[in-house]
Design a protein around this motif. Structure first.
Motif, PDB file in Angstrom:
ATOM      1  N   LYS A  51       4.883   9.122   4.768  1.00  0.00           N
ATOM      2  CA  LYS A  51       3.942   8.007   4.967  1.00  0.00           C
ATOM      3  C   LYS A  51       2.622   8.489   5.540  1.00  0.00           C
ATOM      4  O   LYS A  51       1.615   7.780   5.473  1.00  0.00           O
ATOM      5  N   TYR A  52       2.612   9.702   6.100  1.00  0.00           N
ATOM      6  CA  TYR A  52       1.381  10.242   6.674  1.00  0.00           C
ATOM      7  C   TYR A  52       0.515  10.955   5.640  1.00  0.00           C
ATOM      8  O   TYR A  52      -0.523  11.518   5.998  1.00  0.00           O
ATOM      9  N   GLN A  53       0.915  10.950   4.378  1.00  0.00           N
ATOM     10  CA  GLN A  53       0.091  11.596   3.356  1.00  0.00           C
ATOM     11  C   GLN A  53      -1.295  10.974   3.297  1.00  0.00           C
ATOM     12  O   GLN A  53      -2.296  11.670   3.127  1.00  0.00           O
ATOM     13  N   GLU A  54      -1.337   9.645   3.415  1.00  0.00           N
ATOM     14  CA  GLU A  54      -2.621   8.941   3.426  1.00  0.00           C
ATOM     15  C   GLU A  54      -2.600   7.984   4.612  1.00  0.00           C
ATOM     16  O   GLU A  54      -2.206   6.825   4.479  1.00  0.00           O
ATOM     17  N   MET A  55      -3.041   8.465   5.758  1.00  0.00           N
ATOM     18  CA  MET A  55      -2.957   7.664   6.974  1.00  0.00           C
ATOM     19  C   MET A  55      -3.910   6.481   6.973  1.00  0.00           C
ATOM     20  O   MET A  55      -3.769   5.566   7.780  1.00  0.00           O
ATOM     21  N   THR A  56      -4.866   6.494   6.073  1.00  0.00           N
ATOM     22  CA  THR A  56      -5.815   5.369   6.016  1.00  0.00           C
ATOM     23  C   THR A  56      -5.293   4.224   5.156  1.00  0.00           C
ATOM     24  O   THR A  56      -5.953   3.199   5.031  1.00  0.00           O
ATOM     25  N   ARG A  57      -4.095   4.375   4.575  1.00  0.00           N
ATOM     26  CA  ARG A  57      -3.525   3.343   3.705  1.00  0.00           C
ATOM     27  C   ARG A  57      -2.266   2.755   4.325  1.00  0.00           C
ATOM     28  O   ARG A  57      -1.230   2.629   3.683  1.00  0.00           O
ATOM     29  N   ALA A  58      -2.331   2.362   5.585  1.00  0.00           N
ATOM     30  CA  ALA A  58      -1.162   1.809   6.270  1.00  0.00           C
ATOM     31  C   ALA A  58      -0.676   0.523   5.618  1.00  0.00           C
ATOM     32  O   ALA A  58       0.521   0.236   5.587  1.00  0.00           O
ATOM     33  N   GLU A  59      -1.621  -0.268   5.071  1.00  0.00           N
ATOM     34  CA  GLU A  59      -1.212  -1.542   4.479  1.00  0.00           C
ATOM     35  C   GLU A  59      -0.376  -1.340   3.224  1.00  0.00           C
ATOM     36  O   GLU A  59       0.317  -2.256   2.768  1.00  0.00           O
ATOM     37  N   GLY A  60      -0.396  -0.134   2.658  1.00  0.00           N
ATOM     38  CA  GLY A  60       0.380   0.131   1.450  1.00  0.00           C
ATOM     39  C   GLY A  60       1.876   0.100   1.680  1.00  0.00           C
ATOM     40  O   GLY A  60       2.653  -0.012   0.731  1.00  0.00           O
ATOM     41  N   TYR A  61       2.298   0.208   2.939  1.00  0.00           N
ATOM     42  CA  TYR A  61       3.724   0.225   3.241  1.00  0.00           C
ATOM     43  C   TYR A  61       4.205  -1.108   3.796  1.00  0.00           C
ATOM     44  O   TYR A  61       5.351  -1.244   4.195  1.00  0.00           O
TER      45      TYR A  61
END
Length: 423
Positions: A111-121
């Motif tokens: 989940k830390y691959q793209e830390m700026t996309r938290a809403e994706g999860y």
């Protein structure tokens, strides 16, 4: 009241339909009319029975094999349905009603691959299934909750629905059955590089907890939730009219303090916050295994302090706290920590884990350096969010011998995180 009236209206309609079929058979006569009457009347009687069949009397039990897991784990859930009267049910739809906290999907370190996309999860988690019980009184439905997020979650209720073949009758009931899940932070492997500091009174480092010291009382302090009953100093408690517990020698010899910043804002990166929780939990775990005399402080509007005795003997208390702690929507870290740092003995090494670095924190760290010579700052931030101001403050603190370690997606995705401290 409206539902009762609706059911009564449907019953009148069904009874009128039976009367209509009977009248048709009587006046028309013949095989076809009576065949139609005797064929449809059982179905209409069944629909009237189903109309008043109480789903709320169903016994619904949710069984879970584990109540304590780590973030990202999966859980098997068994829903057991029992009923008293075996009225034939053509179908039964079962739906789990989740609390809002469980909708986040934790896919591990990926989940830390793209830390700026938290809403994706943040996805709507749902469980709906269809079974065909017919005359069976008991039925068990099994499903799995995958990628569970950190936190304390409650499974509160289950919705069951049934009806007739034509959709004329629709029955629904929400049955309360509560289960609590405690999902601890994911423990990551940490390589701890330690350089021991000499004591004033001798040549042995005091970072290791000496088990002989656990019984040497050096003073008293106010009671902290989780302290053992046997640690209470009853004489001092009676004199001060507040619960006081004994302070042991190893608490005085604390050589490492871990600090977590809980303060943030609405625009705060949620994945970065989860990263700090994982990092703190992992660091405290390795310190406990290596028998460090370490204490832990979370800084927010309601700061919480855990002395070394809790880390060594009541680790579950810290894990439970880290499982439920949430990001606070304020910017009170500097103001609050200027009071809270006094809980640490003078001179201990401090490991401070933050997500934002600004001039106010820089000034505070420089002042703190006069009391605590060894300060290690871990700045956990997405690579895209690192600013030139962060780099300037980092270099400025480095010139004052305050190490600032930047932790981005790259470090969090590694199999092991390296931490170097002097204690």
């Amino acid at each position: 009241m409206r539902m009762i009236l609706r059911e009564l209206l449907k019953m009148v309609q069904l009874l009128f339909l039976i009367f209509l079929l009977f009248a048709y058979a009587m006046f028309q006569g013949g095989f076809v009319s009576w065949f139609l009457f005797y064929s449809l009347v059982p179905l209409l009687v069944y629909m009237i029975t189903l109309l008043f069949y109480p789903l709320s009397n169903f016994s619904v039990t949710r069984n879970i094999k584990k109540s304590y897991l780590e973030a990202g784990d999966s859980l098997q859930v068994d829903i057991e349905i029992k009923r008293k009267y075996p009225v034939p049910l053509m179908y039964l739809r079962i739906e789990e009603i989740y609390s809002d906290s469980i909708h986040y999907f934790d896919i591990g370190k990926m989940k830390y691959q793209e830390m700026t996309r938290a809403e994706g999860y943040n996805e709507k988690r749902s469980m709906r299934t269809l079974i065909f019980p017919w005359f069976k009184r008991e039925k068990i439905v099994t499903y799995y909750l995958n990628h569970l997020p950190r936190g304390k979650h409650k499974l509160k209720a289950i919705r069951i629905q049934t009806g007739d073949l034509f959709g004329f009758i629709n029955k629904e009931a929400i049955i309360e059955t509560e289960n609590e899940l405690i999902i601890y932070p994911k423990i990551k492997p940490i390589k701890l590089l330690q350089t021991a500091r000499q004591l004033d009174s001798g040549n042995s480092p005091s970072t290791l907890v000496n088990e002989k010291h656990t019984n040497i009382v050096s003073g008293v302090r106010e009671y902290i939730p989780g302290d053992r009953f046997s640690w209470i100093d009853w004489k001092t408690t009676a004199r001060k009219n507040t619960v006081m517990t004994k302070e042991f020698e190893q608490e005085k010899d604390t050589q490492l303090g871990v600090v977590l910043d809980l303060c943030g804002g609405k625009s705060e990166n949620k994945l970065a916050f989860e990263g700090t929780i994982d990092l703190v939990a992992s660091l405290l775990s390795v310190l406990q295994r290596k028998h460090f005399a370490a204490s832990f402080l979370s800084v927010g509007e309601s700061s919480v302090y855990f002395p070394p005795t809790v880390l060594q003997f009541q680790t579950n208390q810290i894990q439970s706290y880290l499982a439920s702690v949430t990001l606070e929507e304020n910017d009170a870290f500097v103001r609050q920590f200027e009071n809270d740092y006094k809980r640490f003995p003078k001179g201990v090494s401090l490991v401070i884990i933050i997500r934002r670095l600004d001039e106010a924190k820089q000034r505070m760290f420089l002042q703190l350096k006069k009391i605590h010579p060894h300060i290690y700052v871990f700045l956990l931030k997405a690579k895209k969010e690192v600013t030139p101001a962060d780099e300037n403050i980092k270099h400025s603190l480095a010139s004052a011998n305050i190490q600032v370690r930047l932790i981005t997606e790259r470090e969090l995705l590694r199999p092991e995180i390296e931490v170097k401290i002097t204690s």
